[in-house]
Design an enzyme around this catalytic site. Structure first.
Site, mmCIF file in Angstrom:
data_model
loop_
_atom_site.group_PDB
_atom_site.id
_atom_site.type_symbol
_atom_site.label_atom_id
_atom_site.label_comp_id
_atom_site.label_asym_id
_atom_site.label_seq_id
_atom_site.Cartn_x
_atom_site.Cartn_y
_atom_site.Cartn_z
ATOM 1 N N GLU A 50 0.806 -1.226 0.000
ATOM 2 C CA GLU A 50 0.000 0.000 0.000
ATOM 3 C C GLU A 50 0.836 1.272 0.000
ATOM 4 O OE1 GLU A 50 -0.612 -2.615 1.892
ATOM 5 O OE2 GLU A 50 -2.737 -3.153 1.745
ATOM 6 N N PHE A 112 -11.827 -6.872 13.913
ATOM 7 C CA PHE A 112 -10.768 -7.379 13.054
ATOM 8 C C PHE A 112 -10.363 -6.308 12.029
ATOM 9 C CE2 PHE A 112 -9.617 -9.691 9.073
ATOM 10 C CZ PHE A 112 -8.378 -10.148 9.521
ATOM 11 N N GLN A 113 -9.079 -6.042 11.949
ATOM 12 C CA GLN A 113 -8.520 -5.050 11.024
ATOM 13 C C GLN A 113 -9.100 -3.651 11.217
ATOM 14 O OE1 GLN A 113 -8.459 -6.816 7.030
ATOM 15 N NE2 GLN A 113 -6.440 -7.607 7.580
ATOM 16 N N LYS A 162 -17.456 -0.571 5.781
ATOM 17 C CA LYS A 162 -17.903 -1.583 4.820
ATOM 18 C C LYS A 162 -19.415 -1.551 4.599
ATOM 19 C CE LYS A 162 -17.411 -6.403 3.554
ATOM 20 N NZ LYS A 162 -16.768 -7.696 3.841
#
Ligand code: FAD
Ligand code: TPP
Ligand code: MG
Lengths: 569, 163
Positions: A50, A112-113, A162
Site C-alpha cells: 500500500e 478485526f482489522q 464496509k
C-alpha cells in the site's frame, strides 16, 4: 435508481475524470472492488504494497496537473499507506486516499482489522473524513477532490465503513462545492504587489528564491518572464527544480545544504529577497541566526499564510496563488517607467559571477578507474536530452541527481523533499509513467533505498512500465555514511550493507532486463543501450565509488556562507 | 505573553481533536480550552488560553485558521474583551471555618450551592485571576476538590465573532 455506496463511489471517481486508481484490496473494500470490476472507465493499478500505491498516486499527480488517487483496505492497509500520505503531505501533493473501514456497528470494538484511520492520519493530511451515511459519499468525495487540489494542495483521506459501501441511495454528483469554513485565496493584495514592485526596482543586490509553489501553481512561465524582465539572479529549492530553466544564464543553481556556492552566497548577501512559493526550510537557509546577520528585506509570496514568517521575519507578505500574483506583479513592472539601476545590477552580477567562478560550479574529479556517481547523472542528462522524467529515492544519489540533471521543465523532477522517504522512487516512477505514457522515465536510486519497495518490479511487469532504474550502488547507506565520516569520527555504524542481492538476477527474476556496469568507460554505452530498449524496464546496477561525498555542503546548524566546497578545503 | 483565542468551528466529530492535536503536535502551550455548541447547533465556539512569543502566537493563529473545520477566529487579547470562568470548589467546612468560608465566598461574590455537615461547595464565576485568588484565600488544607471550566471569552461592544 438506487445504487450502493461502492457504486456511487466509483461513479464519483468517473465524474472526477479519474483515469487510474492505485490500490490493494481487502475485506473492508470488497464492495468497492466489486463495483470497480463491473465498469471499465476507472482503471485500477494493483501494487504490491500500500505504501507504493500512495507513492504512485503521488508521482502521478506531481508529473501532471491531476489529483492522484489511492485505495486501500482497513487496518494494515491504512497503516501501510501512512508513510505515503505523510510524504505527500510534506510536499503538498494533491491526492485523495480512500480507505475501507470496519462496519459502523463494529467501530470502537477492536474489530478485526480496525484502526482509527482518521485519528492516525490526522496530523499528515490536509483534511480527512469518516463517512457514516451512504448519502454522504457523493458530497464527501466532491469535497475531498476540491480540498486536495485547491489552495495549498495536499492529501485528503476518506474512510468508508464496509456497511456504508453496501447501503443504497440515489446517486447525484453535486455540481458545485462550497465549504463555509474553507476559503483558499487566489489573487494577492494589489497594494502589497505594487509595494513589492517598488522594492524590487530599488534593490541593489536582489535575489529570487523560488520553490515548489511555482511548480504546484504551474507558474514557470510567469517566473521566467519576471526573472528576465528584471535581470535578477534566480535560485530553486530542491522542490522547485524545473520551475525555472536550469540552462538560463540567470539560474545560479539549487541553494541550501547541497546547493551551489553562488546560490548560497547570493542568498546570504542579497539586500532584497523575493521568495516565491518556498518555505524557508532548515535545509535551505541553515542556521536562522546566521541568516539574519545580514540585513535584507524579504518579500514572500505564498498561498498558505502559515508558511509566511514561520522561520524568518518577512517584511512584505503577499498571500495568494503564485501564478496570479506574478501576473499582476508583471503588469505593474511593465507599466512602470522605472528599471533596476544598471550600475547596481552590473556590480551585483559581477559579484555573483565571481562566486560562480570561486565555487567552480559543481565539480568533481572524474576517474577512469572507478565510476563516479556524478558522471553517471551527467551522461544520463546527455543521453535523455534533458527531457526525461526523473524520480529519486533519498540519499546521496538524490542530491547528485538534483545537482547534475539540469531540469529545464517543471513537473519532470519528482522527489521526496520534505519527508525524505526512502522507497519513494520506484513506485513514484510508476505513477509518472502511467500519466505520461510513452515518455522517458528514470528512477535514480541507491542500493539501500531501492530495497524498500523493490517488490514493485512485479507491478511494473504486470502493467508494462518501461522505467529505467539507475541504481548508484555505492554499497553504503551513503548519505548517512557521509555524516558519520564528517561528524562521527569515521565510525560507520550500520551503514554498510553486507549480502546485497544480485540486482541483475533479481531484475531478471521479475521478468525485466538487468545490467551491471563497473567501468567508467562502459557507462555511456550501457545507458544508450538501456534507453534504446523502449519497451523494457531496465535495472542498471552502477557500481560507484563508495567513498564519494556530496559537495558543496552546509553542515547542519551552520550558516549559508559556512559552506564546505570540496574535500580539499 | 498570555493570549485568549476564540474560534467558531464545525460541530463535527473529530473537530476538537484536530485543535487539540495541533497544539500537542507543534508543541504549543495550552492553558485551558473550553468548547460547546452555539445557538446554531452546527457550530461550536471554542475558547483557548495559550501563551508564547509573538511569533509563536502568530503561528498558532495561522495554524488554527488553516484547519478546514475552523470557520472563524479572533485573538481576543488584541482588543477589548471579557473573560469569565466558572469554578466549583468543595471545601472542608467545620466549626469556626464555616462562618469564615461563607464570608470569603460573599466577598468574592461566590455562592454556596451545596451545604453538608462537613463541606461547602462554592460556585464562583469570574476572571481566571479572581478564581485563583479565591483558591489562595481558602488555602490548600481546606480544599477538597476544584473543578474549573477554563475561560470563555467574548469581545466587548461591537467586537463580534460570527459567520
Ligand atoms: C537528503 C535531503 C537533502 C536535502 N537538501 C536540500 C537542499 O540542499 N536544498 C533544498 O532546497 N532542499 C533540500 N532538501 C529538501 C528540503 O527538505 C525541503 O523539502 C525543500 O527545501 C522545501 O522546498 P520549498 O521551500 O520549495 O517548499 P515546498 O515543500 O515545495 O512547499 C511549497 C510552498 O509553496 C506554497 N504553495 C503551494 N502552492 C502554491 C500556490 N499555488 N501559490 C503560492 N504558494 C503555493 C506552499 O504553501 C509551501 O509554502 C533536502 C531533502 C533531503 C531528503
Ligand atoms: C525510510 C527511511 N529510513 C531512513 C532514512 C535515513 N536515510 C537517509 S539517506 C539514507 C541512506 C540511503 O542509502 P542509499 O539508498 O543506498 O543511497 P545513497 O545515500 O547511498 O546514495 C538513509 C538511511 C530515510 N531517509 N528514510
Ligand atoms: Mg548507497
Amino acid at each position: 435508481m438506487e445504487l450502493t455506496g461502492a457504486e456511487i463511489l466509483i461513479r464519483c471517481l468517473q465524474e472526477e475524470q479519474v483515469e487510474y486508481v492505485f490500490g490493494y484490496p481487502g475485506g473492508a473494500v470488497l464492495f468497492i472492488y466489486d463495483a470497480l470490476f463491473q465498469q471499465d472507465k476507472v482503471k485500477h493499478v494493483l501494487v504490491r504494497h500500500e505504501q507504493a500505491a500512495v507513492h504512485a498516486a503521488d508521482g502521478y499527480a506531481r508529473s501532471s496537473d491531476r489529483v492522484g488517487v489511492a485505495l486501500v483496505t482497513s487496518g494494515p492497509g491504512v497503516t501501510n499507506a501512512v508513510t505515503g500520505i505523510a510524504t505527500a503531505y510534506m510536499d503538498s501533493t494533491p491526492m485523495v486516499v480512500i480507505s475501507g473501514q470496519v462496519p459502523t456497528g463494529a467501530i470502537g470494538e477492536d474489530a478485526f482489522q480496525e484502526v482509527d484511520a482518521v485519528g492516525i492520519t490526522r496530523p499528515c493530511v490536509k483534511h480527512n473524513f469518516l463517512v457514516k451515511d451512504v448519502k454522504d459519499i457523493a458530497p464527501t468525495i466532491k469535497k475531498a477532490f476540491y480540498l486536495a487540489r485547491s489552495g495549498r494542495p495536499g492529501p485528503v483521506l476518506v474512510d468508508i465503513p464496509k456497511d456504508v459501501s453496501n447501503h443504497k441511495t440515489t446517486f447525484e454528483y453535486p455540481a458545485s462545492v462550497a465549504i463555509r469554513s474553507y476559503h483558499p485565496v487566489g489573487k494577492g493584495d494589489s497594494g502589497q504587489i505594487r509595494h513589492a514592485a517598488q522594492m524590487l526596482l530599488e534593490a541593489k543586490r536582489p535575489m529570487i528564491y523560488a520553490g515548489g509553489g511555482v511548480v504546484l501553481s504551474d507558474a514557470s512561465a510567469q517566473l521566467a518572464d519576471l526573472v528576465r524582465l528584471l535581470d535578477f539572479p534566480c535560485t530553486n529549492t530542491l522542490m522547485g527544480l524545473g520551475g525555472f530553466p536550469a540552462s538560463d544564464r540567470h539560474f545560479v543553481g539549487m541553494l541550501g545544504m547541497h546547493g551551489t556556492y553562488e546560490a548560497n552566497m547570493a542568498m546570504q548577501h542579497c539586500d532584497v529577497l523575493l521568495a516565491v512559493g518556498a518555505r524557508f526550510d532548515d535545509r535551505v537557509i541553515g542556521n536562522v541566526e546566521h541568516f539574519a546577520e545580514v540585513p535584507r528585506r524579504i518579500i514572500h509570496i505564498d498561498i498558505d499564510p502559515s508558511s509566511i514568517a514561520k522561520r524568518v521575519k518577512v517584511d512584505l507578505p503577499i498571500v495568494g496563488d503564485v501564478k496570479l500574483v506574478l501576473d499582476e506583479l508583471l503588469d505593474v513592472l511593465r507599466g512602470s517607467r522605472q528599471i533596476p539601476s544598471v550600475s547596481d545590477m552590473s556590480a551585483w552580477w559581477k559579484q555573483v559571477d565571481e562566486w560562480r567562478a570561486a565555487g567552480g560550479r559543481m565539480c568533481y574529479r572524474n576517474s577512469s578507474e572507478i565510476i563516479k556517481p556524478q558522471f553517471v547523472i551527467e551522461k544520463l542528462h546527455e543521453i535523455t536530452g534533458g527531457e526525461a522524467f526523473i524520480t529519486t529515492d533519498v540519499g546521496q544519489h538524490q542530491m547528485w541527481a538534483a545537482q547534475y540533471y539540469k531540469f529545464d521543465q517543471p513537473r519532470h523532477w519528482v522527489t521526496s523533499g520534505g519527508l525524505g522517504t526512502m522507497g519513494f522512487g520506484l513506485p513514484a516512477a510508476m505513477g509518472v509513467q502511467m500519466v505520461n505514457p510513452g515518455a522517458t522515465v528514470a528512477c535514480v536510486t541507491g542500493e539501500g533505498s531501492i530495497q524498500m519497495n523493490i517488490q514493485e518490479l512485479s507491478t511494473c511487469k504486470q502493467f508494462h512500465l518501461p522505467i529505467k532504474i539507475i541504481a548508484l550502488n555505492n554499497g553504503y547507506l551513503g548519505m548517512v555514511r557521509q555524516w558519520q565520516e564528517f561528524f562521527h569520527g569515521n565510525r560507520y555504524s550500520e551503514t554498510y550493507m553486507d549480502a546485497l542481492p544480485d540486482f541483475v538476477k533479481l531484475a531478471e527474476a521479475y521478468g525485466h532486463v538487468g545490467m551491471r556496469i563497473e567501468k567508467p568507460a562502459d557507462v555511456e554505452a550501457a545507458l544508450k543501450e538501456a534507453f534504446a530498449r523502449k519497451d523494457d524496464l531496465v535495472f542498471m546496477d552502477f557500481r560507484t565509488d563508495p567513498t564519494e561525498n556530496v559537495y558543496p555542503m552546509v553542515p547542519g546548524g551552520k550558516g549559508l556562507s559556512q559552506i564546505i566546497l570540496s574535500e580539499e578545503l | 505573553m498570555r493570549h485568549i483565542i476564540s474560534l467558531l468551528m464545525e460541530n463535527e466529530a473529530g473537530a476538537l481533536s484536530r485543535v487539540a492535536g495541533l497544539f500537542s503536535a507543534r508543541g504549543y502551550n495550552i492553558e485551558s480550552l473550553s468548547v460547546a455548541p452555539t445557538e446554531d447547533p452546527t457550530l461550536s465556539r471554542m475558547t483557548i488560553v495559550t501563551s508564547g512569543s509573538d511569533a509563536v502566537i502568530e503561528q498558532i493563529n495561522k495554524q488554527l485558521n488553516k484547519l478546514v473545520d475552523v470557520a472563524a477566529l479572533i485573538d481576543l487579547s488584541e482588543g477589548e474583551h471579557l473573560e469569565r470562568e466558572l469554578m466549583l470548589v468543595k471545601v472542608r467546612a467545620e466549626g469556626d471555618a464555616r462562618e469564615e468560608l461563607k464570608r470569603m465566598a460573599d466577598t468574592f461574590r461566590g455562592r454556596i450551592i451545596d451545604t453538608a455537615d462537613h463541606t461547602y461547595t462554592i460556585e464562583l464565576t469570574g476572571s481566571c485571576a479572581e478564581l485563583d485568588s479565591l483558591l489562595e484565600k481558602i488555602g490548600r488544607e481546606l480544599i477538597l476538590e476544584t473543578v474549573r471550566t477554563g475561560a470563555s471569552g467574548i469581545g466587548r461592544g461591537d467586537r463580534i465573532l460570527k459567520l
